[in-house]
Design an enzyme around this catalytic site. Sequence first.
Site, PDB file in Angstrom:
ATOM      1  N   ARG A  38      61.959  21.017 -78.676  1.00 19.79           N
ATOM      2  CA  ARG A  38      63.366  20.671 -78.420  1.00 19.79           C
ATOM      3  C   ARG A  38      63.622  20.285 -76.972  1.00 19.79           C
ATOM      4  O   ARG A  38      64.584  19.584 -76.673  1.00 19.79           O
ATOM      5  CB  ARG A  38      64.269  21.863 -78.769  1.00 19.79           C
ATOM      6  CG  ARG A  38      64.328  22.186 -80.241  1.00 19.79           C
ATOM      7  CD  ARG A  38      64.821  23.587 -80.473  1.00 19.79           C
ATOM      8  NE  ARG A  38      63.914  24.536 -79.843  1.00 19.79           N
ATOM      9  CZ  ARG A  38      63.992  25.861 -79.959  1.00 19.79           C
ATOM     10  NH1 ARG A  38      64.959  26.397 -80.650  1.00 19.79           N
ATOM     11  NH2 ARG A  38      63.113  26.635 -79.353  1.00 19.79           N
ATOM     12  N   LYS A  54      58.931  39.355 -79.288  1.00 17.26           N
ATOM     13  CA  LYS A  54      60.335  39.246 -79.712  1.00 17.26           C
ATOM     14  C   LYS A  54      60.768  40.471 -80.505  1.00 17.26           C
ATOM     15  O   LYS A  54      59.962  41.028 -81.261  1.00 17.26           O
ATOM     16  CB  LYS A  54      60.514  37.984 -80.580  1.00 17.26           C
ATOM     17  CG  LYS A  54      60.266  36.692 -79.819  1.00 17.26           C
ATOM     18  CD  LYS A  54      60.434  35.483 -80.718  1.00 17.26           C
ATOM     19  CE  LYS A  54      60.243  34.195 -79.920  1.00 17.26           C
ATOM     20  NZ  LYS A  54      60.253  33.000 -80.799  1.00 17.26           N
ATOM     21  N   HIS A  68      64.115  24.261 -88.078  1.00 17.58           N
ATOM     22  CA  HIS A  68      62.800  24.520 -88.679  1.00 17.58           C
ATOM     23  C   HIS A  68      62.620  23.683 -89.942  1.00 17.58           C
ATOM     24  O   HIS A  68      61.557  23.087 -90.163  1.00 17.58           O
ATOM     25  CB  HIS A  68      62.673  25.994 -89.094  1.00 17.58           C
ATOM     26  CG  HIS A  68      62.610  26.968 -87.961  1.00 17.58           C
ATOM     27  ND1 HIS A  68      63.352  28.126 -87.932  1.00 17.58           N
ATOM     28  CD2 HIS A  68      61.864  26.982 -86.821  1.00 17.58           C
ATOM     29  CE1 HIS A  68      63.071  28.810 -86.827  1.00 17.58           C
ATOM     30  NE2 HIS A  68      62.179  28.131 -86.138  1.00 17.58           N
ATOM     31  N   SER A 105      66.468  30.357 -83.484  1.00 17.45           N
ATOM     32  CA  SER A 105      66.656  31.613 -84.212  1.00 17.45           C
ATOM     33  C   SER A 105      67.314  32.656 -83.319  1.00 17.45           C
ATOM     34  O   SER A 105      68.141  33.447 -83.790  1.00 17.45           O
ATOM     35  CB  SER A 105      65.308  32.144 -84.698  1.00 17.45           C
ATOM     36  OG  SER A 105      64.738  31.275 -85.625  1.00 17.45           O
TER      37      SER A 105
HETATM   38  O1  PNS Z   1      58.463  31.150 -83.536  1.00 16.34           O
HETATM   39  P1  PNS Z   1      57.606  31.674 -82.409  1.00 16.34           P
HETATM   40  O2  PNS Z   1      57.880  33.129 -82.136  1.00 16.34           O
HETATM   41  O3  PNS Z   1      57.728  30.834 -81.170  1.00 16.34           O
HETATM   42  O4  PNS Z   1      56.078  31.543 -82.923  1.00 16.34           O
HETATM   43  C1  PNS Z   1      55.008  31.900 -82.069  1.00 16.34           C
HETATM   44  C2  PNS Z   1      53.734  32.088 -82.882  1.00 16.34           C
HETATM   45  C3  PNS Z   1      53.942  33.173 -83.920  1.00 16.34           C
HETATM   46  C4  PNS Z   1      53.395  30.803 -83.587  1.00 16.34           C
HETATM   47  C5  PNS Z   1      52.608  32.503 -81.897  1.00 16.34           C
HETATM   48  O5  PNS Z   1      52.991  33.683 -81.261  1.00 16.34           O
HETATM   49  C6  PNS Z   1      51.259  32.674 -82.561  1.00 16.34           C
HETATM   50  O6  PNS Z   1      50.600  31.702 -82.847  1.00 16.34           O
HETATM   51  N1  PNS Z   1      50.886  33.937 -82.864  1.00 16.34           N
HETATM   52  C7  PNS Z   1      49.624  34.238 -83.547  1.00 16.34           C
HETATM   53  C8  PNS Z   1      48.650  34.991 -82.649  1.00 16.34           C
HETATM   54  C9  PNS Z   1      47.629  34.056 -82.024  1.00 16.34           C
HETATM   55  O7  PNS Z   1      46.899  33.379 -82.699  1.00 16.34           O
HETATM   56  N2  PNS Z   1      47.612  34.040 -80.667  1.00 16.34           N
HETATM   57  C10 PNS Z   1      46.640  33.305 -79.879  1.00 16.34           C
HETATM   58  C11 PNS Z   1      46.842  31.819 -79.746  1.00 16.34           C
HETATM   59  S1  PNS Z   1      48.398  31.295 -79.172  1.00 16.34           S
END
Ligand code: PNS
Length: 163
Positions: free
Chosen positions: A95, A42, A18, A132
């Site tokens: 990745r 998660k 990150h 993570s």
């Molecule tokens: O590190 P992660 O868990 O892969 O991150 C995922 C994250 C938090 C970036 C994604 O779940 C997200 O954008 N959540 C916000 C909710 C949202 O806007 N959802 C709709 C569009 S994807």
Amino acid sequence: MSRIAVVPGSFDPITLGHLDVIERSAGIFDEVHVVVVHNPAKTALLPIAERVSLIERALVDGAYPRNIQVTSWSMGLLVDYCTDVGASVLVKGIRSQVDVAYETPMAIVNRNLAKVETVFLLPDPAHAHVSSSLVRQVASLGGDVSPYVPRVVAELLGGENVA
Ligand code: PNS
């Protein structure tokens, strides 16, 4: 006009992978907002506030660029945060093909929702295997996570090489 990018994620916890993406984003954009978001898909290890604090401390520890700020968002869509702060770009690290498959629908939806584009950065190969979830698993079984995370996280979760 300054170009603001958002680097979103669960960051549970922040890893060296990150930090690599965040640092490189800070070299491309005028301002970078690292945004910690709860991902209901998660099972969380750390509270959101602690994740934010760990990222802030890791950035200070590593003398990262000063155009990076850290916050959290729990008010709905991530693109609403982007609109609020005037960010037109999300940055994600990719990745593998698994990440491409996971990120592609989100990128399309975010563009459709609010014209927010997603920029994908390839990781430094040194961190391409780090996640993570792997860190959480190694830590939960008593293993050394210090090769994969900043010092502040290793101190919290356990690391043999933490001085
Ligand atoms: O590190 P992660 O868990 O892969 O991150 C995922 C994250 C938090 C970036 C994604 O779940 C997200 O954008 N959540 C916000 C909710 C949202 O806007 N959802 C709709 C569009 S994807």
